[in-house]
Design an enzyme around this catalytic site. Structure first.
Site, short mmCIF file in Angstrom:
data_model
loop_
_atom_site.label_atom_id
_atom_site.label_comp_id
_atom_site.label_asym_id
_atom_site.label_seq_id
_atom_site.Cartn_x
_atom_site.Cartn_y
_atom_site.Cartn_z
N ASP A 27 53.89 50.09 46.90
CA ASP A 27 52.93 50.93 46.16
C ASP A 27 51.95 49.75 45.46
O ASP A 27 52.35 49.05 44.65
CB ASP A 27 53.80 51.67 45.00
CG ASP A 27 52.81 52.25 44.47
OD1 ASP A 27 51.75 52.03 43.84
OD2 ASP A 27 53.00 53.86 44.28
N THR A 46 53.09 66.27 48.50
CA THR A 46 52.07 66.58 49.59
C THR A 46 51.61 65.57 50.00
O THR A 46 50.83 65.48 51.02
CB THR A 46 51.15 67.68 49.01
OG1 THR A 46 50.47 67.09 48.01
CG2 THR A 46 51.85 69.03 48.44
N ARG A 66 47.68 60.34 44.34
CA ARG A 66 48.37 61.05 45.35
C ARG A 66 49.60 61.69 45.01
O ARG A 66 50.63 61.47 44.40
CB ARG A 66 48.84 59.93 46.64
CG ARG A 66 47.86 59.74 47.56
CD ARG A 66 48.42 59.00 48.86
NE ARG A 66 49.78 58.47 48.72
CZ ARG A 66 50.27 57.92 49.94
NH1 ARG A 66 49.73 58.36 51.09
NH2 ARG A 66 51.47 57.43 49.84
N ASP A 118 51.38 49.97 41.58
CA ASP A 118 52.37 49.68 41.10
C ASP A 118 52.57 47.97 40.86
O ASP A 118 52.95 47.30 39.91
CB ASP A 118 54.12 50.09 41.17
CG ASP A 118 53.99 51.50 40.74
OD1 ASP A 118 53.33 52.03 39.60
OD2 ASP A 118 54.88 52.36 41.45
C1 PRP Z 1 47.14 54.47 46.48
C2 PRP Z 1 45.91 53.85 47.13
C3 PRP Z 1 45.19 54.88 47.56
C4 PRP Z 1 46.02 55.67 48.18
C5 PRP Z 1 45.94 55.77 49.47
O1 PRP Z 1 46.94 55.26 45.26
O2 PRP Z 1 45.67 53.01 45.96
O3 PRP Z 1 44.15 55.20 46.64
O4 PRP Z 1 47.20 55.79 47.50
O5 PRP Z 1 46.59 56.79 50.05
P1 PRP Z 1 45.89 58.00 51.09
O6 PRP Z 1 45.18 57.09 51.99
O7 PRP Z 1 47.08 58.50 51.72
O8 PRP Z 1 45.13 58.78 50.17
P2 PRP Z 1 47.86 56.14 44.45
O9 PRP Z 1 47.58 57.43 44.86
O10 PRP Z 1 49.46 55.68 44.66
O11 PRP Z 1 47.57 55.84 42.98
P3 PRP Z 1 47.51 54.46 42.17
O12 PRP Z 1 46.54 53.55 42.67
O13 PRP Z 1 47.25 54.91 40.84
O14 PRP Z 1 48.86 53.91 42.07
N1 URA Z 2 49.45 53.86 48.53
C1 URA Z 2 50.09 52.64 48.37
O1 URA Z 2 49.99 52.02 47.27
N2 URA Z 2 50.70 52.27 49.35
C2 URA Z 2 50.96 52.90 50.52
O2 URA Z 2 51.54 52.01 51.68
C3 URA Z 2 50.29 54.07 50.82
C4 URA Z 2 49.60 54.59 49.83
#
Ligand code: PRP
Ligand code: URA
Length: 209
Positions: A200, A108, A104, A203
């Site tokens: 997160d 944005t 994400r 993380d």
């Molecule tokens: C997080 C999570 C989802 C997404 C959800 O991933 O694991 O994939 O955000 O958010 P959304 O419903 O608003 O799209 P992130 O983009 O943080 O990547 P990561 O798993 O690599 O930390």
């Molecule tokens: N992605 C995450 O990991 N946590 C949230 O709360 C939203 C998006």
């Protein structure tokens, strides 16, 4: 029947509470994500089809059920979805595993795809998409778009925690897909994080913050 299933089980409720705690460290967080995924998978897979085969027990010949059809595919959305794969594979050890890479944008909040590799014959498999967090719904919606584009037809999604905004956005776009949710939270904050959420998830699983 609605295509959203809120899985309500005391073990899942308890483990999600542990997941939420700021004091829960990486090792425990990872274990909890895996355990919750296995418990959710048990519920989400309760409609798997079986077929009868002939077997021999030590006592007699018998006709008994085994899972039918091609091996399912588990598809984590990278990175955080990776944490759920072990839990589902504990139930379906012969499943194939695909990967969809998506992050994400911090400004944005829109998803950006960076990788996609799915097992062959995806159109004949049950596809189980896993991602612990459904926030705006953008990542899951785009991931399922891509799976459908590659031929996927029978798709289930499992998210441990969802925001109402994400559930709405996803189900409007993919009303044919079964969505399994472990906890429905209150809302998104200004940064599109789920409240109360877990922070997160990526993380916390990988210890990157
Ligand atoms: C997080 C999570 C989802 C997404 C959800 O991933 O694991 O994939 O955000 O958010 P959304 O419903 O608003 O799209 P992130 O983009 O943080 O990547 P990561 O798993 O690599 O930390
Ligand atoms: N992605 C995450 O990991 N946590 C949230 O709360 C939203 C998006």
């Amino acid at each position: 029947m609605s295509n959203v299933h809120y899985i309500d089980h005391p073990l899942i409720r308890h483990k999600i509470t542990m997941l939420r705690m700021e004091s829960t460290g990486t090792n425990e967080f990872r274990k909890l994500v895996e355990e919750i995924s296995m418990l959710m998978g048990y519920e989400a897979l309760s409609d798997l089809k079986t077929r009868d085969i002939e077997i021999k027990t030590p006592i007699e010949d018998s006709i008994q059920p085994v899972l039918d059809g091609r091996k399912p595919a588990v598809v984590p959305i990278l990175r955080a979805g990776l944490g759920m794969v072990g839990g589902v594979l504990a139930l379906l050890p012969n499943a194939k595993v695909g990967h969809i890479g998506m992050y994400r944008d911090e400004q944005t909040h829109k998803p950006h795809p960076y990788y996609c590799k799915l097992p062959p014959f995806i159109e004949e498999r049950l596809v189980i998409v896993v991602d612990p967090m459904l926030a705006t719904g953008g990542s899951l919606t785009d991931a399922v778009d891509e799976i459908k584009k590659q031929g996927g037809k029978n798709i289930k999604c499992m998210c441990i925690i969802a925001a109402p905004e994400g559930v709405k956005a996803f189900t409007e776009k993919h009303p044919d897909v079964q969505l399994y949710v472990g906890a429905l939270d209150r809302c998104l904050n200004d940064d599109c994080y789920i409240c109360p959420g877990v922070g997160d998830a990526g993380d916390r699983i990988f210890g990157t913050k």
